[in-house]
Scaffold this motif. Structure first.
Motif, mmCIF file in Angstrom:
data_model
loop_
_atom_site.group_PDB
_atom_site.id
_atom_site.type_symbol
_atom_site.label_atom_id
_atom_site.label_comp_id
_atom_site.label_asym_id
_atom_site.label_seq_id
_atom_site.Cartn_x
_atom_site.Cartn_y
_atom_site.Cartn_z
ATOM 1 N N UNK A 364 0.844 -1.194 0.000
ATOM 2 C CA UNK A 364 0.000 0.000 0.000
ATOM 3 C C UNK A 364 0.878 1.243 0.000
ATOM 4 N N UNK A 365 0.446 2.273 -0.735
ATOM 5 C CA UNK A 365 1.226 3.506 -0.840
ATOM 6 C C UNK A 365 0.324 4.723 -0.672
ATOM 7 N N UNK A 366 0.914 5.804 -0.171
ATOM 8 C CA UNK A 366 0.192 7.072 -0.213
ATOM 9 C C UNK A 366 -0.011 7.433 -1.680
ATOM 10 N N UNK A 367 -1.159 8.015 -1.971
ATOM 11 C CA UNK A 367 -1.514 8.295 -3.360
ATOM 12 C C UNK A 367 -2.380 7.213 -3.971
ATOM 13 N N UNK A 368 -2.418 6.014 -3.356
ATOM 14 C CA UNK A 368 -3.309 4.962 -3.845
ATOM 15 C C UNK A 368 -4.761 5.328 -3.591
ATOM 16 N N UNK A 369 -5.623 4.910 -4.483
ATOM 17 C CA UNK A 369 -7.065 5.050 -4.289
ATOM 18 C C UNK A 369 -7.615 3.726 -3.781
ATOM 19 N N UNK A 396 -8.663 8.546 -1.217
ATOM 20 C CA UNK A 396 -7.229 8.514 -1.506
ATOM 21 C C UNK A 396 -6.455 8.436 -0.197
ATOM 22 N N UNK A 397 -5.444 7.597 -0.183
ATOM 23 C CA UNK A 397 -4.579 7.491 0.996
ATOM 24 C C UNK A 397 -3.616 8.674 1.002
ATOM 25 N N UNK A 398 -3.683 9.485 2.032
ATOM 26 C CA UNK A 398 -2.787 10.642 2.126
ATOM 27 C C UNK A 398 -1.706 10.455 3.183
ATOM 28 N N UNK A 399 -1.864 9.473 4.055
ATOM 29 C CA UNK A 399 -0.842 9.231 5.081
ATOM 30 C C UNK A 399 -0.934 7.786 5.545
ATOM 31 N N UNK A 400 0.229 7.162 5.750
ATOM 32 C CA UNK A 400 0.310 5.816 6.327
ATOM 33 C C UNK A 400 1.369 5.832 7.416
ATOM 34 N N UNK A 410 0.686 -3.221 11.932
ATOM 35 C CA UNK A 410 -0.585 -2.529 11.745
ATOM 36 C C UNK A 410 -0.313 -1.176 11.100
ATOM 37 N N UNK A 411 -1.356 -0.596 10.536
ATOM 38 C CA UNK A 411 -1.194 0.689 9.872
ATOM 39 C C UNK A 411 -2.296 1.647 10.306
ATOM 40 N N UNK A 412 -1.892 2.862 10.587
ATOM 41 C CA UNK A 412 -2.832 3.954 10.831
ATOM 42 C C UNK A 412 -2.883 4.760 9.539
ATOM 43 N N UNK A 413 -3.997 4.658 8.833
ATOM 44 C CA UNK A 413 -4.099 5.203 7.483
ATOM 45 C C UNK A 413 -5.077 6.377 7.464
ATOM 46 N N UNK A 414 -4.599 7.518 6.975
ATOM 47 C CA UNK A 414 -5.477 8.666 6.767
ATOM 48 C C UNK A 414 -5.942 8.665 5.321
ATOM 49 N N UNK A 415 -7.253 8.667 5.130
ATOM 50 C CA UNK A 415 -7.828 8.686 3.782
ATOM 51 C C UNK A 415 -8.699 9.928 3.639
#
Length: 433
Positions: A364-369, A396-400, A410-415
């Protein structure tokens, strides 16, 4: 004990191949068995990776290496069965932020903070020159190449082409500051209304790309908010469903219209003063007219078409001095008519946000939808209406923030999203229901 590094057995599995510290003297030490947890943050709106490690120091490495905040750190990790290759990333330790020693305890708990070496290299450089009559993407390539000349181990960069050419006068600017300045003036060659270039680093490389291009990509996966303990009919665990399950989530901004209006998301104006001709004129921006001119994550507008907020041009105003022939015979004021577009496009990506906690996935990457699906909180007899169409949408993922603690990733993901999954009803439609 794991049987294979090529198969995932439990959601959160992670293989950490390397955590290695290299001091400024060249001394190397393997920290794998000393590190209790580490975190790595990648952010679409932050130029470089950063993070921290927490380790127990029973050998007084702070003194014996010594650790002074000028060390290199290599971390290699990946999700087995999902990622095909380890993600080996080089960092620079810049601070010992915590040094805890309990009474009568031989071990010391250390917290070391690190960042991308590119930031350190950039801080040591200052550029003084004129980049004359060049496309912005060529300037970015030139500036980043100079950074790589100082540090050949920096990762590669992906640079999207930009429209037209301009001139930049660099006066004691650091390379990263320069690239950020150029991003504010970059326009897509395929659509001159797209002015949302960003410069950021992910686990693979640096990127200089427009957000609108990323919006146009299909979702790479779907995350669902569902109860845990997935089992197939035969009783086997459904690892794919567990991996794509939202453990928990919190909603951030969802429609702060006071803030959004003041930021110029829906309408704004710019007074341009022509210094040479001693004249002036005004640019106006309206979300009503701009929506649809560039890609959006979903089809639903953030405001109904007839909402008058989109006509409040004085809600956000700018002033610009335009001077022709500032650099010889070249007009350096090209692109100012897109400033208001950029103002709106960039802030749209922060207007509706959410933080989800999920199991780790190093692909998973920032910028991914991604597509997020949430069950509705209200009772519905129709089985097709079990999804909450207010929250369910493409994001859109803006932060991981990658967290690896006791062997669990684990991941804390900002979308974020710039639109609703379905169209908002207009006033007449709502009253008729």
């Amino acid at each position: 004990m794991r049987k294979s590094n090529d198969k995932i057995y439990t959601a959160g599995d992670v293989i950490v191949d390397e955590i290695r510290l290299i001091s400024y003297t060249g001394f190397e030490v393997d920290l794998k068995k000393m590190v209790g947890d580490f975190s790595i943050t990648e952010d679409l709106f932050s130029n470089c990776l950063s993070g921290s490690i927490v380790m127990t120091d029973s050998m007084n490495l702070v003194k014996n290496i010594p650790i002074i905040g000028d060390e290199e750190l290599y971390i290699s990790f990946y999700t087995p069965g999902v990622d095909v290759q380890p993600r080996r990333i080089r960092f620079k330790i810049y601070r010992v932020s915590s040094y805890i020693r309990g009474q009568g305890v031989a071990n010391v708990l250390l917290r070391l903070e690190f960042m991308s070496p590119a930031m350190v290299t950039s801080n040591k450089m200052k550029l003084n020159r004129v980049l004359r009559n060049l496309p912005v993407h060529s300037m970015v390539d030139t500036v980043y190449s100079e950074m790589k000349a100082r540090d050949s181990k920096l990762p590669d960069i992906l640079i999207d082409e930009t429209y037209g050419s301009t001139t930049a006068l660099l006066t004691n600017w650091s390379p990263i500051y320069t690239i950020n300045w150029l991003a504010n003036r970059a326009v897509s060659p395929s659509n001159n209304q797209i002015a949302d270039f960003v410069f950021y680093q992910d686990l693979d490389r640096f990127n200089f790309v427009p957000i609108s291009k990323l919006k146009g990509l299909s979702p790479i996966c779907t995350y669902k908010n569902a109860p845990g303990g997935f089992r197939a009919k035969g009783g086997d665990r459904m690892l794919e469903s567990e991996l794509r399950n939202i453990i928990d989530y919190s909603v951030g901004d969802l429609g702060d219209k006071v803030k959004e209006t003041s930021l110029g998301i829906y309408s704004s104006s710019m007074l341009v003063h022509e210094v040479n001709t001693k004249s002036y004129y005004t640019y106006k921006y309206s979300y009503r007219d701009a929506f649809g001119n560039s890609p959006s994550l979903n089809r639903g507008r953030m405001l109904p078409y007839d909402n008058t907020t989109q006509d409040s041009y004085e809600s956000h105003m700018k002033y610009y001095d335009k001077s022709y022939f500032q650099f010889g015979n070249h007009d350096d004021a090209s692109g100012i008519d897109r400033f208001l577009n950029r103002q709106s496009q960039m802030h749209q990506m922060n207007s509706m946000s959410m933080v989800i906690n999920v199991y780790g996935d190093t692909t998973l990457r920032v910028g991914n939808v991604v597509r997020l699906e949430f069950f509705t909180q209200e009772y519905s007899k129709n089985r097709d209406d079990f999804l909450d169409d207010y929250l369910t949408a493409n994001y859109m993922i803006t932060s991981i923030v990658h967290n690896v603690t006791d062997g669990v990733h684990t991941m804390k993901v900002t979308v974020t999203r710039d639109s609703y999954g379905s169209e908002l009803p207009d006033a007449k439609e709502r009253y008729l229901k």
